[in-house]
Write a protein that holds these residues in place. Structure first.
Motif, mmCIF file in Angstrom:
data_model
loop_
_atom_site.group_PDB
_atom_site.id
_atom_site.type_symbol
_atom_site.label_atom_id
_atom_site.label_comp_id
_atom_site.label_asym_id
_atom_site.label_seq_id
_atom_site.Cartn_x
_atom_site.Cartn_y
_atom_site.Cartn_z
ATOM 1 N N ALA A 1 28.864 32.328 45.252
ATOM 2 C CA ALA A 1 29.186 33.531 44.480
ATOM 3 C C ALA A 1 28.927 33.342 42.986
ATOM 4 C CB ALA A 1 30.646 33.922 44.707
ATOM 5 N N ASP A 2 28.883 32.097 42.528
ATOM 6 C CA ASP A 2 28.688 31.808 41.105
ATOM 7 C C ASP A 2 27.196 31.854 40.773
ATOM 8 O OD1 ASP A 2 28.463 30.587 38.538
ATOM 9 O OD2 ASP A 2 30.404 29.642 38.840
ATOM 10 N N ARG A 3 26.797 32.839 39.992
ATOM 11 C CA ARG A 3 25.390 33.001 39.614
ATOM 12 C C ARG A 3 25.076 32.292 38.305
ATOM 13 N NH1 ARG A 3 23.600 34.262 44.472
ATOM 14 N NH2 ARG A 3 24.558 36.148 45.323
ATOM 15 N N THR A 4 26.087 31.680 37.688
ATOM 16 C CA THR A 4 25.906 31.063 36.376
ATOM 17 C C THR A 4 25.763 29.553 36.459
ATOM 18 O OG1 THR A 4 27.249 32.827 35.398
ATOM 19 C CG2 THR A 4 26.863 30.866 34.050
ATOM 20 N N HIS A 5 26.546 28.915 37.339
ATOM 21 C CA HIS A 5 26.585 27.464 37.409
ATOM 22 C C HIS A 5 26.019 26.951 38.730
ATOM 23 C CE1 HIS A 5 30.194 28.772 34.963
ATOM 24 N NE2 HIS A 5 29.420 28.179 34.075
ATOM 25 N N VAL B 1 36.221 26.198 37.673
ATOM 26 C CA VAL B 1 34.848 25.824 37.332
ATOM 27 C C VAL B 1 34.517 26.246 35.903
ATOM 28 C CG1 VAL B 1 32.415 26.296 37.832
ATOM 29 C CG2 VAL B 1 34.000 25.807 39.706
ATOM 30 N N ASP B 2 34.893 27.476 35.528
ATOM 31 C CA ASP B 2 34.641 27.954 34.161
ATOM 32 C C ASP B 2 35.364 27.086 33.135
ATOM 33 O OD1 ASP B 2 33.001 30.006 34.992
ATOM 34 O OD2 ASP B 2 34.596 31.503 35.033
ATOM 35 N N ARG B 3 36.595 26.713 33.438
ATOM 36 C CA ARG B 3 37.357 25.862 32.513
ATOM 37 C C ARG B 3 36.667 24.510 32.350
ATOM 38 N NH1 ARG B 3 42.782 25.109 35.133
ATOM 39 N NH2 ARG B 3 43.080 23.678 33.385
ATOM 40 N N ALA B 4 36.187 23.948 33.461
ATOM 41 C CA ALA B 4 35.541 22.631 33.393
ATOM 42 C C ALA B 4 34.247 22.696 32.578
ATOM 43 C CB ALA B 4 35.252 22.128 34.809
#
Length: 325
Positions: free
Chosen positions: A225-229, A319-322
């Motif tokens: 679902a994550d299109r950024t990472h 994930v965003d925080r990391a």
């Protein structure tokens, strides 16, 4: 290549069937595992095919089930015990941690205890109290036990057979919410991944997600679902012993790590994973190891369990925080 498409529960059934067929010393025992075939029908049809002397019902006494299995193992048998639900394993806790886990050390290595204890674990099925626990940290903390968790039908089929063949006592966790998930199963055990080895389920470059049991599928869903990472997902498969090599190689490459499990975060197995990753990969980490898990409360009533259980949003938030630390 012989490959079938099976549900996870059926894959365990087929693995038990093969073990029973190949070794007359293998026994299946537990509450309602015989005529009923188990609450989740995992042992369905086994008593019919192998008889009540090898697949048999026990009294509702988990301590007695494990104690009897210890005696059978000392007499040369390979008993496979079913604990109906995760929360019911605690009456057997003393037998498991004080006897089963210690007998090899107590005998200076002269005694093998090939006992497998199957435990359906985790939530997500709308069950009542004591039916949705995640007690893996208790057993991973106990020296002398192997602790494993299958996440897919393919692993369920191979790992239950590997556990039965193992000379050590094995706590075999089965994610009950995944019992009905279907997938391809290679029926050739010679091609199976070694017992105790982790599996890189999905390759990625930015973050490593470490999971086991029911959370593996959820982590894959989050990664897709994550299109950024670019997210790597590792199925640990074995909690004790831990495949530190596979984990460390991944984290050294991605530089970031998030651990995901259903159990409460405080005092959970994720804390051990975070510590080991930090020790092994300190100079490669770009952010602290983060954990996603249940809250530090007793497992809630089924009508609100989805608020308690980790979901895709909570994983992606970590994930965003990391990544932005």
């Amino acid at each position: 290549m012989s490959v079938d498409v099976l549900s996870l529960s059926r894959a365990i059934n087929e693995g038990l069937r093969r073990a029973l067929d190949q070794d007359p010393k293998v026994l299946v025992m537990g509450e309602d595992v015989g005529r009923l075939g188990g609450v989740f029908r995992v042992s369905d049809g086994l008593q019919k095919d192998f008889g009540p002397d090898r697949v048999f019902d026990t009294p509702l006494a988990e301590s007695g089930i494990v104690g009897t299995a210890i005696g059978l193992a000392l007499r040369g048998y390979r008993p496979v015990c079913e604990i109906q639900f995760d929360g019911f394993v605690f009456p057997a806790f003393n037998q498991i941690t004080s006897q089963l886990a210690r007998l090899r050390a107590r005998s200076s290595g002269t005694l093998d205890l090939p006992v497998v204890i199957r435990v359906p674990f985790g939530g997500g099925v709308g069950a009542p109290e004591h039916h949705s626990e995640s007690p893996e940290a208790y057993f991973a903390h106990t020296p002398g036990l192997r602790v494993v968790a299958c996440a897919t039908p393919a692993d369920a089929y191979t790992m239950i057979q590997q556990a039965i063949r193992c000379p050590d006592p094995v706590i075999f966790f089965e994610p009950k919410r995944r019992y009905w998930d279907r997938g391809p199963v290679d029926l050739d055990l010679d091609r199976a991944r070694p017992f105790g080895q982790a599996n890189v389920v999905r390759r990625g470059d930015d973050v490593t997600l470490l999971a086991y049991g029911p959370m593996v599928k959820l982590c894959v869903e989050a990664a897709e679902a994550d299109r950024t990472h670019s997210i790597e997902v590792i199925d640990l498969r074995s909690l004790s012993p831990l495949d530190e090599k596979t984990v460390s190689e991944s984290v050294r490459r991605t530089g970031r790590c998030v651990v995901v499990h259903e159990a409460p975060i405080f005092g959970g197995f994720g804390g051990e994973l975070a510590a080991r990753v930090t020790e092994a990969c300190f100079y490669d980490l770009s952010a602290p190891v983060l954990r996603v898990g249940g809250f530090s409360v007793p497992y809630p009533p089924s009508r609100v369990e989805q608020h308690y259980l980790p979901g895709v949003d909570r994983i992606l938030e970590a994930v965003d925080r990391a990544v932005t630390w």
